[in-house]
Design a protein around this motif. Structure first.
Motif, PDB file in Angstrom:
ATOM      1  N   LEU A   1       0.831  -1.206   0.000  1.00  0.00           N
ATOM      2  CA  LEU A   1       0.000   0.000   0.000  1.00  0.00           C
ATOM      3  C   LEU A   1       0.870   1.263   0.000  1.00  0.00           C
ATOM      4  CD1 LEU A   1      -2.808   1.364   0.221  1.00  0.00           C
ATOM      5  CD2 LEU A   1      -2.658   1.081   2.708  1.00  0.00           C
ATOM      6  N   LEU A   2       1.916   1.222   0.802  1.00  0.00           N
ATOM      7  CA  LEU A   2       2.802   2.386   0.890  1.00  0.00           C
ATOM      8  C   LEU A   2       3.443   2.684  -0.472  1.00  0.00           C
ATOM      9  CD1 LEU A   2       4.189   4.539   2.646  1.00  0.00           C
ATOM     10  CD2 LEU A   2       5.947   2.847   3.204  1.00  0.00           C
ATOM     11  N   ALA A   3       3.881   1.632  -1.143  1.00  0.00           N
ATOM     12  CA  ALA A   3       4.518   1.826  -2.458  1.00  0.00           C
ATOM     13  C   ALA A   3       3.524   2.482  -3.423  1.00  0.00           C
ATOM     14  CB  ALA A   3       4.994   0.486  -3.002  1.00  0.00           C
ATOM     15  N   GLU A   4       2.270   2.029  -3.382  1.00  0.00           N
ATOM     16  CA  GLU A   4       1.261   2.595  -4.288  1.00  0.00           C
ATOM     17  C   GLU A   4       1.028   4.080  -3.983  1.00  0.00           C
ATOM     18  OE1 GLU A   4      -2.439   0.432  -4.519  1.00  0.00           O
ATOM     19  OE2 GLU A   4      -3.421   2.099  -5.571  1.00  0.00           O
ATOM     20  N   LEU A   5       0.962   4.409  -2.702  1.00  0.00           N
ATOM     21  CA  LEU A   5       0.699   5.801  -2.333  1.00  0.00           C
ATOM     22  C   LEU A   5       1.903   6.688  -2.651  1.00  0.00           C
ATOM     23  CD1 LEU A   5      -1.224   5.137   0.985  1.00  0.00           C
ATOM     24  CD2 LEU A   5      -2.192   5.947  -1.177  1.00  0.00           C
ATOM     25  N   GLN A   6       3.092   6.144  -2.483  1.00  0.00           N
ATOM     26  CA  GLN A   6       4.286   6.929  -2.830  1.00  0.00           C
ATOM     27  C   GLN A   6       4.322   7.204  -4.332  1.00  0.00           C
ATOM     28  OE1 GLN A   6       7.153   4.391  -0.904  1.00  0.00           O
ATOM     29  NE2 GLN A   6       7.342   5.760   0.867  1.00  0.00           N
ATOM     30  N   GLN A   7       3.848   6.223  -5.094  1.00  0.00           N
ATOM     31  CA  GLN A   7       3.772   6.430  -6.545  1.00  0.00           C
ATOM     32  C   GLN A   7       2.748   7.517  -6.878  1.00  0.00           C
ATOM     33  OE1 GLN A   7       5.933   4.988  -8.732  1.00  0.00           O
ATOM     34  NE2 GLN A   7       5.041   6.520 -10.121  1.00  0.00           N
ATOM     35  N   ARG A   8       1.639   7.501  -6.134  1.00  0.00           N
ATOM     36  CA  ARG A   8       0.630   8.550  -6.337  1.00  0.00           C
ATOM     37  C   ARG A   8       1.228   9.929  -6.081  1.00  0.00           C
ATOM     38  NH1 ARG A   8      -5.496   7.524  -4.051  1.00  0.00           N
ATOM     39  NH2 ARG A   8      -6.107   5.952  -5.545  1.00  0.00           N
ATOM     40  N   ILE A   9       2.045  10.018  -5.035  1.00  0.00           N
ATOM     41  CA  ILE A   9       2.671  11.310  -4.731  1.00  0.00           C
ATOM     42  C   ILE A   9       3.590  11.726  -5.883  1.00  0.00           C
ATOM     43  CG2 ILE A   9       4.279  12.534  -3.187  1.00  0.00           C
ATOM     44  CD1 ILE A   9       3.190  10.803  -0.887  1.00  0.00           C
ATOM     45  N   ALA A  10       4.381  10.767  -6.339  1.00  0.00           N
ATOM     46  CA  ALA A  10       5.300  11.061  -7.444  1.00  0.00           C
ATOM     47  C   ALA A  10       4.539  11.510  -8.686  1.00  0.00           C
ATOM     48  CB  ALA A  10       6.144   9.819  -7.754  1.00  0.00           C
ATOM     49  N   ASP A  11       3.357  10.916  -8.888  1.00  0.00           N
ATOM     50  CA  ASP A  11       2.555  11.243 -10.075  1.00  0.00           C
ATOM     51  C   ASP A  11       1.589  12.398  -9.814  1.00  0.00           C
ATOM     52  OD1 ASP A  11       3.837   9.127 -11.232  1.00  0.00           O
ATOM     53  OD2 ASP A  11       2.179   7.699 -10.945  1.00  0.00           O
ATOM     54  N   GLN A  12       1.657  12.982  -8.615  1.00  0.00           N
ATOM     55  CA  GLN A  12       0.755  14.085  -8.241  1.00  0.00           C
ATOM     56  C   GLN A  12      -0.723  13.675  -8.335  1.00  0.00           C
ATOM     57  OE1 GLN A  12       1.288  17.995  -7.795  1.00  0.00           O
ATOM     58  NE2 GLN A  12       2.770  16.854  -6.586  1.00  0.00           N
ATOM     59  N   VAL A  13      -1.015  12.444  -7.965  1.00  0.00           N
ATOM     60  CA  VAL A  13      -2.401  11.970  -8.008  1.00  0.00           C
ATOM     61  C   VAL A  13      -3.084  12.340  -6.691  1.00  0.00           C
ATOM     62  CG1 VAL A  13      -3.900   9.928  -8.095  1.00  0.00           C
ATOM     63  CG2 VAL A  13      -1.882  10.071  -9.576  1.00  0.00           C
ATOM     64  N   ALA A  14      -4.171  13.093  -6.804  1.00  0.00           N
ATOM     65  CA  ALA A  14      -4.900  13.534  -5.613  1.00  0.00           C
ATOM     66  C   ALA A  14      -6.038  12.573  -5.302  1.00  0.00           C
ATOM     67  CB  ALA A  14      -5.475  14.919  -5.846  1.00  0.00           C
ATOM     68  N   ALA A  15      -6.238  12.291  -4.022  1.00  0.00           N
ATOM     69  CA  ALA A  15      -7.394  11.472  -3.634  1.00  0.00           C
ATOM     70  C   ALA A  15      -8.678  12.230  -3.931  1.00  0.00           C
ATOM     71  CB  ALA A  15      -7.316  11.121  -2.150  1.00  0.00           C
ATOM     72  N   VAL A  16      -8.635  13.555  -3.792  1.00  0.00           N
ATOM     73  CA  VAL A  16      -9.789  14.410  -4.105  1.00  0.00           C
ATOM     74  C   VAL A  16      -9.362  15.362  -5.227  1.00  0.00           C
ATOM     75  CG1 VAL A  16     -11.246  16.273  -3.222  1.00  0.00           C
ATOM     76  CG2 VAL A  16     -10.769  14.274  -1.790  1.00  0.00           C
ATOM     77  N   ASP A  17     -10.041  15.243  -6.352  1.00  0.00           N
ATOM     78  CA  ASP A  17      -9.684  16.095  -7.500  1.00  0.00           C
ATOM     79  C   ASP A  17      -9.765  17.571  -7.134  1.00  0.00           C
ATOM     80  OD1 ASP A  17      -9.051  14.217  -9.373  1.00  0.00           O
ATOM     81  OD2 ASP A  17     -11.128  13.927 -10.008  1.00  0.00           O
ATOM     82  N   GLY A  18      -8.761  18.314  -7.533  1.00  0.00           N
ATOM     83  CA  GLY A  18      -8.772  19.762  -7.312  1.00  0.00           C
ATOM     84  C   GLY A  18      -8.769  20.139  -5.841  1.00  0.00           C
ATOM     85  N   GLU A  19      -8.064  19.361  -5.029  1.00  0.00           N
ATOM     86  CA  GLU A  19      -8.027  19.609  -3.569  1.00  0.00           C
ATOM     87  C   GLU A  19      -7.811  21.097  -3.245  1.00  0.00           C
ATOM     88  OE1 GLU A  19      -5.248  17.150  -1.058  1.00  0.00           O
ATOM     89  OE2 GLU A  19      -4.391  19.124  -0.621  1.00  0.00           O
ATOM     90  N   LYS A  20      -8.789  21.679  -2.560  1.00  0.00           N
ATOM     91  CA  LYS A  20      -8.685  23.099  -2.185  1.00  0.00           C
ATOM     92  C   LYS A  20      -8.588  23.291  -0.679  1.00  0.00           C
ATOM     93  CE  LYS A  20     -11.603  26.089  -4.093  1.00  0.00           C
ATOM     94  NZ  LYS A  20     -12.930  26.506  -4.625  1.00  0.00           N
ATOM     95  N   HIS A  21      -9.210  22.375   0.056  1.00  0.00           N
ATOM     96  CA  HIS A  21      -9.238  22.514   1.509  1.00  0.00           C
ATOM     97  C   HIS A  21      -8.746  21.215   2.145  1.00  0.00           C
ATOM     98  CE1 HIS A  21     -11.660  26.020   0.664  1.00  0.00           C
ATOM     99  NE2 HIS A  21     -12.456  25.256  -0.065  1.00  0.00           N
TER     100      HIS A  21
END
Lengths: 414, 261
Positions: free
Chosen positions: A250-270
């Motif tokens: 799970l950690l590897a997947e989330l680190q990849q998301r960070i590297a790819d700038q993938v947001a859990a919530v699109d257009g995170e504002k708050h």
């Protein structure tokens, strides 16, 4: 506030693996309950699971079962069954839902896992009141009903520092459990096995911490709502290699998301902090509500409660005592406020939501002036929403929506 | 007449309100009707009545914003919506300058909203999932006493004493009311006690700033509540010209604001 587009719920790929190890865990429990050789222990979620696992028990966590009753929205129908035998609707709705389910012969396990009828019959019940008194009442009811021994730790409460005196106390209480557990299991405690189990627990919770801390990235790659699902192995499988393996994935997947700038919530504002229990029967709705508003509820006290940095294989029992005393819920408001302040900073939080859960006073930190004190000290606004972990009779969806939308409007005015 | 107007709809749990304003934020037309069960039809009726009062037609609507309990559930001339908390804040800030605390007593819920000097919300509280202190509480008591809602205000004024109710639960309060009737207590004194209970429930939700504004339909129809609030907090309160329209007016102002950005 109009929703211009449907929120995208991003699936975490590791979910499939989590479902598999959770399924294996429940089938193993079921097998253990049916076998003559293996013994089953029920344990509170921050009870001495390491000890039980090291002694060969298959470990069932009734709180996990109760959360499943909540998430499947079975709880509200079952709670009244417990109410009728004297367990008030005002007390823990995990307790009332779980006992109600037993009385009604109903379980989400039976629906999810063919061949399993319900929770495994216990050989021993082991609690730790570090969470609340209700867990002791809960287990005591089963002890009488099923005629099995019920033992536990009566934890000190409301302290700021985990002092040596408190650790001595809980260490002795854990040691005092061993003779009964040896008698039930028919085996002597193997100190080496205990050290190994504690080491695995430490590794599991360290990985879980890293998973949760990925949310410090902007945009956050996971939300509190994801966390409530993915914490399953940290609760029921800590002390096992499966949990460690899972959180590495799970950690590897989330680190990849960070590297790819993938947001859990699109257009995170708050960026929002969630204090208190989830509303299990409304996880999806709440997740969507915040996503629609481009608000990412990205960190919580609740999910972070399964991070135990104090586990130490060199001092297994003493470090277990220290870890169980380190739990957020059992500490003073002074400690809790300091902890939350650090989290607000680390995760760059814009607002806090306190869930005032009707039946869970110990997990409702809005009742003794904490929101006002923290807001004054940090300048970070907060909102208290009324609800409950399991009893949807205490939840008003419309009020929740209006409160949350108005809170986000307030943040936008800043 | 080709003037462009801006519309606010406040679809409340009890009443539906529409406000029509011009480009300077002046109220041109308004309407209030019972929300009933067909929200869309009620909203349309209110819209047409308020447009007629303003002397304009639907084609002159520049923009519109919906608010209130039913804001997401009604087909209206707009899909834009804001919470009633935001709209009451906007409506009051337009009418009263400086930092204020708005107490809105609605049919189904209460809100206590604090605004800073610039009209930005610094905090808000809504009542818990409970009718205490809301219009629903007053309706329940009116039904228990078999006295029309519109007569409650005048009866409260006629009271010589006040029978205080001890409970914040609507059901328990109703039992207390019946008990007092059985003991032959004057109805007017009981009603004053009911009003007192409502205000107390609202005031205990949060602290107040110096300037306090009362809004909502309940104070619009029961001016005695305003006097009682002033007595309890020890200073005059501010009242919009149309307290019941505050949310709809705020929504209309948001519609107007949207055209300026």
């Amino acid at each position: 506030m109009a929703a211009d587009k449907q929120p995208q719920r991003k699936k975490i790929e590791a979910t499939g693996q989590m479902m598999k190890i959770m399924s294996d865990y429940f089938y193993d429990l079921n097998d253990a309950a049916k076998s003559d050789e293996r013994k089953v222990a029920w344990c509170t979620s921050v009870g001495p699971a390491e000890l039980l696992r090291a002694m060969g028990f298959a470990v069932h966590f009734p709180e996990n079962h109760a959360a499943m009753l909540g998430a499947t929205r079975m709880a509200t129908e079952l709670i009244p069954e417990a109410n009728t035998i004297g367990y008030s609707p005002d007390i823990c709705s995990y307790l009332t839902a779980d006992i109600g389910a037993y009385l009604k012969g109903s379980s989400p396990l039976a629906k999810a896992y063919p061949g399993i009828e319900g929770p495994p019959k216990p050989d021993v019940l082991v609690y730790n009141t570090n969470q609340c008194r209700d867990v002791q009442d809960w287990f005591s009811w089963y002890a009488k009903e099923l005629d099995v021994p019920c033992i536990g730790i009566t934890s000190p409460k409301n302290f700021t520092d985990v002092s040596e005196i408190l650790i001595d106390d809980v260490t002795r209480q854990i040691e005092a459990l061993i003779p009964t557990l040896e008698e039930v299991s028919g085996k002597k405690l193997d100190p080496q096995k205990l050290r190994e189990t504690v080491a695995l627990s430490r590794e599991c919770t360290e990985l879980w911490r890293q998973v949760l801390e990925t949310a410090a990235a902007t945009p956050a790659p996971l939300t509190f709502f994801d966390g409530t699902i993915h914490m399953g192995p940290a609760v029921v499988l800590r002390g096992t290699q499966q949990a460690v393996d899972y959180y590495q994935q799970l950690l590897a997947e989330l680190q990849q998301r960070i590297a790819d700038q993938v947001a859990a919530v699109d257009g995170e504002k708050h960026r929002i902090y969630w204090e208190g229990m989830p509303v299990w029967g409304r996880l999806r709705q709440h997740s969507e509500l915040f996503s629609e508003l481009q608000a990412s509820v990205l960190v919580s006290t609740y999910c972070s409660s399964w991070v135990f940095p104090d586990f130490d294989a060199e001092q297994p029992i003493r470090s277990m005592a220290k870890a169980y005393l380190g739990l957020f819920i059992v500490r003073s408001d002074a400690y809790k406020e300091e902890y939350i302040k650090q989290m607000l900073k680390k995760f760059q939080i814009d607002g806090i939501i306190y869930h005032d859960a009707k039946t869970c006073p110990c997990n409702s930190n809005s009742r003794y002036g904490m929101p006002q004190r923290l807001e004054e000290e940090t300048g970070i606004p907060s909102l208290v929403i009324s609800g409950d972990l399991n009893d949807l009779r205490c939840v008003s969806d419309e009020q929740t929506r209006t409160n949350v939308e108005a809170f986000i409007e307030q943040l936008e005015e800043k | 007449m080709t003037e462009t107007v801006y519309v606010g709809l406040d679809m409340g749990a009890s009443r539906t309100k529409v406000a029509v304003i011009d480009h300077q934020g002046r109220l041109l037309g308004h309407a209030v009707k019972k929300s009933g069960i067909d929200f869309g039809a009620t909203a349309a009726l209110c819209l047409d009545a308020s447009l007629e009062m303003a002397g304009v037609t639907r084609s002159q609507i520049g923009d519109a914003v919906a608010t209130g309990y039913g804001r997401n559930n009604v087909d209206f001339v707009t899909e834009k919506n804001k919470t009633e908390i935001g709209c009451h804040a906007r409506g009051c800030h337009q009418q009263f300058s400086g930092a204020i605390t708005i107490i809105d007593i609605g049919g189904q819920d209460n809100k206590l909203i604090k605004l800073d000097e610039r009209g930005r919300r610094s905090s808000f509280k809504m009542n818990r999932k409970c009718a205490a202190g809301t219009g629903a509480f007053l309706e329940e008591m009116s039904s228990r006493l078999d006295i029309p809602l519109e007569e409650m205000n005048n009866l409260a004024r006629q009271a010589t004493e006040m029978i205080k109710l001890g409970s914040y639960c609507t059901v328990f309060s109703a039992t207390e009311v019946l008990e007092n009737i059985r003991h032959g207590k004057p109805v007017a004194d009981i009603i004053r006690g009911i009003f007192y209970s409502m205000i107390q429930r609202v005031l205990e939700m949060d602290s107040l700033t110096d300037k306090v504004v009362l809004s909502g339909g309940v104070v619009a129809h029961n001016p005695y509540l305003v006097e009682m609030t002033e007595e309890l907090i020890g200073r005059p309160v501010l009242l919009p010209e149309f307290p019941q329209l505050t949310g709809a007016y705020g929504a209309a102002l948001y519609a107007l604001d949207g055209t300026k950005t």
